[in-house]
Design a protein around this motif. Structure first.
Motif, PDB file in Angstrom:
ATOM      1  N   LEU A 218     -31.686  35.191  50.059  1.00  0.00           N
ATOM      2  CA  LEU A 218     -30.670  34.197  49.717  1.00  0.00           C
ATOM      3  C   LEU A 218     -29.503  34.811  48.950  1.00  0.00           C
ATOM      4  O   LEU A 218     -28.354  34.379  49.092  1.00  0.00           O
ATOM      5  CB  LEU A 218     -31.303  33.079  48.886  1.00  0.00           C
TER       6      LEU A 218
ATOM      7  N   TYR B 247     -26.912  32.562  56.804  1.00  0.00           N
ATOM      8  CA  TYR B 247     -27.855  31.540  56.333  1.00  0.00           C
ATOM      9  C   TYR B 247     -28.372  30.693  57.499  1.00  0.00           C
ATOM     10  O   TYR B 247     -29.532  30.244  57.491  1.00  0.00           O
ATOM     11  CB  TYR B 247     -27.179  30.649  55.289  1.00  0.00           C
TER      12      TYR B 247
ATOM     13  N   SER C  58     -21.140  34.741  56.101  1.00  0.00           N
ATOM     14  CA  SER C  58     -22.235  34.307  55.224  1.00  0.00           C
ATOM     15  C   SER C  58     -22.898  33.038  55.764  1.00  0.00           C
ATOM     16  O   SER C  58     -24.129  32.906  55.729  1.00  0.00           O
ATOM     17  CB  SER C  58     -21.700  34.047  53.813  1.00  0.00           C
ATOM     18  N   TYR C  59     -22.092  32.118  56.310  1.00  0.00           N
ATOM     19  CA  TYR C  59     -22.644  30.881  56.849  1.00  0.00           C
ATOM     20  C   TYR C  59     -23.533  31.154  58.065  1.00  0.00           C
ATOM     21  O   TYR C  59     -24.621  30.577  58.202  1.00  0.00           O
ATOM     22  CB  TYR C  59     -21.497  29.942  57.221  1.00  0.00           C
TER      23      TYR C  59
END
Length: 398
Positions: free
Chosen positions: A99, A244, A240-241
């Motif tokens: 994370l 995730y 980054s999106y």
């Protein structure tokens, strides 16, 4: 042992003598004799042959005279799986690190890890077909091409976004998996591999030559990245999106594949892999088991293809060659067929190590080939082999 090593060394000297010792200088018309190279090859091949024979002898002694190949030592991963005091803190540490990864490392590293996560999903999807059902598929990347082109074409012609195209790509890939499954119901082994290889090449050639439909070799560009509630994201935020998003997709894939393994259809796949005739004699619907394996395996490839198109924003048929299918199959075999932790470890190693060994870029494929040979000789069941379940009947004593 020494005699064999000496003979191997002499054989290597004979094979490499014209290449490493003799050098012809065409400018000055001279022949150079590089005897030092001959000495290095002789000593190196002698030492490596001794080491090879020692490892083979140690492996044979570890198996024992009557055992089929299991090591008596308990492996580290099995100890981690059995001990909750080690397993849960380790999983928590890995989760926190995953994370926090985009905040600790630059976008380039995040993009590399996103690609590794993408191949984890592809490896787990192929693990259903090859690892559980035992159906060798050499054209698996074609299902990812179906998902990627489904998203790209739906966006070009109808303006559909990522989230609308994701289930459509998965369903279309599952449909193609069923279409592939029907003709190969009676095939197994090498014949099945040849047919699936041909299927993958057919998909690629159709996409490359049908210009009116797929835009041909030039491909499709400017594919939108995954959206977030209509918010405009810059390149770093989109990276980054997507990262995730791939973590969530990996967790979903692990959960589903793990549940499938323990389900009735999962046990049918394993029985089909071990002995097809005995499986059919026990009343298992062989046709349904095979079609389900192809469809579910293709579903995850379709979703991975949609994410791949959104991540790269450009696709063309050259992105879905046989080499990609071979790489995904190598992930499954190297990690351990039927093993979820093995596939994850294999994908991380095969995707991350080449990026971080660019200093050895001239020898990367040589190192990759040598690693695969060593694995197949000394650990053919993979780095993290699947745990074979055993059932024991205990009669209650009166």
């Amino acid at each position: 042992m020494l005699k064999k090593a000496a003979l191997t060394s002499l054989w290597f000297l004979f094979l490499t003598f014209p290449l490493l010792v003799i050098r012809v200088n065409t400018i000055e018309h001279l022949v150079e004799w590089r005897w030092k190279n001959m000495l290095y090859v002789g000593i190196g091949s002698f030492v490596l042959s001794l080491l090879w024979q020692y490892l083979l002898a140690r492996q044979a002694s570890a198996r024992g005279p009557g055992e089929g190949g299991g090591s008596p030592m308990r492996s580290l991963y099995r100890r981690i799986l059995d001990d909750r005091r080690v397993r849960y803190p380790l999983l928590a540490a890995c989760g926190v690190f995953a994370l926090a990864f985009p905040f600790l490392f630059p976008s380039y590293q995040t993009s590399i890890l996103t690609t590794a996560l993408l191949y984890i999903v592809l490896g787990l999807g192929l693990n259903i077909v090859v690892g559980l059902a035992g159906l060798l598929n050499l054209g698996y990347i074609a299902f990812a091409a179906v998902g990627a082109y489904a998203y790209a074409l739906l966006n070009v012609h109808f303006g559909l976004g990522f989230w609308a195209a994701l289930p459509i790509g998965a369903l279309l890939a599952a449909l193609f998996g069923i279409l592939l499954g029907f003709p190969v119901l009676r095939l197994r082994g090498d014949y099945l591999a040849i047919v699936t290889l041909g299927f993958g090449e057919i998909i690629r050639l159709v996409l490359e030559n049908w210009n009116d439909f797929s835009f041909g070799p030039s491909g499709i560009s400017n594919i939108p990245r995954p959206g977030l509630l209509g918010v405009e994201l810059n390149l770093q935020q989109a990276t980054s999106y997507t990262y995730y998003l791939m973590i969530a997709l990996c967790l979903l894939t692990i959960l589903v594949v793990n549940r499938l393994q323990d389900s009735r259809i999962g046990r049918a796949w394993i029985a089909l892999r071990e002995d097809e005739l005995a499986c059919e004699a026990m009343g298992v619907d062989k046709t349904m088991a095979k079609l389900t394996a192809f469809a579910l395996g293709a579903t995850w490839a379709g979703m991975a293809g949609v994410v791949l198109a959104a991540k790269t924003t450009f696709i063309n048929p050259a992105s879905f060659t046989f080499l990609e299918s071979a790489m995904i199959l190598s992930i499954v075999v190297l990690g351990g067929m039927g093993s979820i932790p093995g596939v994850i470890l294999g994908a991380l190693l095969l995707m991350l190590l080449p990026e971080y060994l660019r200093v050895f870029q001239d020898y990367r494929m040589l190192l990759f080939g040598a690693t695969m040979v060593l694995m197949m000789v000394f650990r053919p069941q993979g780095m993290v082999p699947a745990i074979r379940r055993s059932y024991q009947y205990r009669r209650d004593e009166p």
